[in-house]
Write an enzyme that holds these catalytic residues in place. Structure first.
Site, mmCIF file in Angstrom:
data_model
loop_
_atom_site.group_PDB
_atom_site.id
_atom_site.type_symbol
_atom_site.label_atom_id
_atom_site.label_comp_id
_atom_site.label_asym_id
_atom_site.label_seq_id
_atom_site.Cartn_x
_atom_site.Cartn_y
_atom_site.Cartn_z
ATOM 1 N N PRO A 272 15.569 -27.982 -16.116
ATOM 2 C CA PRO A 272 15.389 -29.080 -16.629
ATOM 3 C C PRO A 272 16.833 -29.704 -16.821
ATOM 4 O O PRO A 272 17.662 -29.074 -17.289
ATOM 5 C CB PRO A 272 14.828 -29.039 -18.000
ATOM 6 N N ARG A 274 16.881 -33.717 -16.965
ATOM 7 C CA ARG A 274 16.321 -34.953 -17.710
ATOM 8 C C ARG A 274 15.791 -34.649 -18.803
ATOM 9 O O ARG A 274 16.298 -35.164 -19.899
ATOM 10 C CB ARG A 274 15.438 -35.771 -16.750
ATOM 11 N N CYS A 341 30.047 -57.842 -8.250
ATOM 12 C CA CYS A 341 29.773 -58.956 -7.438
ATOM 13 C C CYS A 341 28.742 -58.640 -6.499
ATOM 14 O O CYS A 341 29.100 -58.635 -5.209
ATOM 15 C CB CYS A 341 31.001 -59.373 -6.926
ATOM 16 N N TYR A 370 21.803 -38.614 -15.481
ATOM 17 C CA TYR A 370 22.211 -39.358 -14.322
ATOM 18 C C TYR A 370 22.782 -40.794 -14.722
ATOM 19 O O TYR A 370 22.603 -41.917 -13.903
ATOM 20 C CB TYR A 370 20.921 -39.603 -13.436
#
Ligand code: LLP
Length: 418
Positions: A272, A274, A341, A370
């Site tokens: 794992p 996340r 931009c 992430y």
């Protein structure tokens, strides 16, 4: 989704006011709650290890900050690493090589040699990688990543296990690749698959386990006994206010039951990323500008997709709140946009917010996984700070980059000078 307390209209995080953290460390800044990190690790380890020998290999691609790695090392975690850089960061953070497993894809011979020289186990991704590794050293413990034909994830871009995927050994080649490894003299330890990232339903996990078990038993019939099954990572977390968590306890019970009932394998590995780190961290960013563009209203903040790329890259939802107007009534809907931009530079679309003003601290939830690890120098903006909070105290765990550091590996040829 994990939510927070407010005190006098100010969001509290790890025992501190987010406004105090922003003031002390500046913005944008990623802030991680140490207690929650330890709790997440203990919770997943506890759920699985009560049924069978389980190793949690934290997928450090989600977040490789050395302080975070140290905490997980203290907790007893192992590591899933995908590059020599990740392996070396984990060694630097105190992990011994035997606690790290390397699962790369399209890995160069140089990297295979460097990783195997460090004594880290390799999860081989292809028949060609096996032959190349054999020329480097065939006296190694290895495992194989298979393509299970089961994929799942929050976006097509992160589904890795489906048939035809670039990852792993295709089904038709699995048995012969293992037999070839045996012939080459490798010490074969296990089997691995990873379906993808961010799934919130349990079926794909039980489906991939069926494939892993079937293959393990076929390998046994071919004279190859495995010590472990590694079912990769991929357990999702709720990002939206009403989204439900996956029942990890139930998942642990059914997966371990399958392994214990149907195989002789004694160890289960999970990777794992996340699940462990995501909800430990928020991104604090300051409101610089509020604009009413007629058809749309904007909150302009100092973090763009250079700091958090997930919304721009995957259309990912991250909950946002105004940390210094916590719990206040929302007045209108806004897009939260950054300083990059490009019109694709956004953190959130159409969010009801309480009367945003310049100087407000916008809190972006669930950014531990992430978040920083995918941030970049685009538009020549320096990488931001990271802070660890624990019991009401905050410590810097990464300073912001200096602009000058962006030039340190660049060279202007002599002929262009002057
Ligand atoms: N194991 C392997 C072999 C993996 O490739 C991954 C993630 C994991 C474990 C951990 O998966 P997790 O438990 O974190 O879902 N950047 C994307 C996610 C990419 C995941 C890549 N592989 C995102 O921001 O959603």
């Amino acid at each position: 989704m994990r939510d927070y307390e407010g005190r006098d209209g100010i969001m509290q995080f790890g025992g501190m006011s987010v406004t105090d953290i922003a003031e002390e460390f500046g913005t944008p800044v990623y802030v991680t709650d140490e207690a929650r990190l330890r709790e997440n690790y203990r919770s997943i380890y506890g759920e699985f290890s009560k049924y069978m020998d389980t190793k949690i290999h934290y997928a450090c691609k989600a977040n490789t900050n050395l302080a975070i790695l140290r905490i997980l090392e203290q907790e007893g975690s192992g590591i899933d690493a995908v590059s020599i850089g990740e392996v070396m960061s984990c060694l630097k953070a105190g992990f011994t090589p035997d606690r790290i497993m390397y699962t790369g894809v399209n890995v160069s011979n140089e990297e295979l040699k460097a990783v195997s020289d460090l004594g880290v186990m390799i999860n081989v991704d292809s028949a060609s990688e096996l032959e190349r590794l054999a020329k480097i050293n065939s006296d190694l413990p290895i495992s194989f990543r298979i393509t299970p034909g089961v994929g799942s994830g929050h976006s097509d871009k992160v589904i890795t296990g489906a048939k035809g995927s670039k990852f792993g050994i295709p089904e038709k080649d699995i048995i012969k690749t293992y037999l070839r490894a045996k012939e080459l003299g490798f010490d074969i330890k296990g089997i691995h698959a990873h379906i993808g990232s961010g799934g919130l339903v349990s079926e794909p996990f039980t489906d991939v386990m069926e494939v892993l078990i079937r293959t393990t038993n076929e390998l046994k019939d071919n004279g190859i006994d495995l010590e472990f099954i590694d079912m990769g990572g991929g357990i999702g977390v709720p990002y939206r206010p009403n989204e439900l968590e996956m029942d990890v306890g139930e998942l642990a019970m059914s997966l371990t039951d399958m392994v214990l009932e149907e195989t002789d394998v004694k160890t289960l590995i999970l990777e794992p990323g996340r699940y462990i780190i995501c909800d430990t961290t928020v991104l604090l960013t300051k409101c610089i500008d509020v604009k009413d563009a007629g058809v749309k209203k904007y909150v302009g903040v100092d973090a763009g997709f250079n700091t958090l790329v997930r919304p721009a890259m995957y259309d990912s939802y991250h909950h946002v709140a105004i940390g210094n107007k916590f719990g206040k009534a929302c007045t209108a809907k806004y897009d939260v946009v950054g300083p990059i931009c490009e019109s694709g530079d956004y953190l959130a679309h159409d969010r009801a917010l309480p009367d945003p003003e310049e100087g407000d601290i916008v809190v972006v939830y669930n950014t531990g996984a992430y978040g920083f690890s995918m941030s970049s120098n685009y538009n020549s903006r320096p990488l931001c700070r990271e802070v660890l909070v624990n019991g009401g105290k905050a410590e810097l765990i990464r300073d912001s980059e200096l602009i000058e550091e962006q030039w340190r590996h660049q060279r202007i040829p002599e002929r262009l000078i002057g």
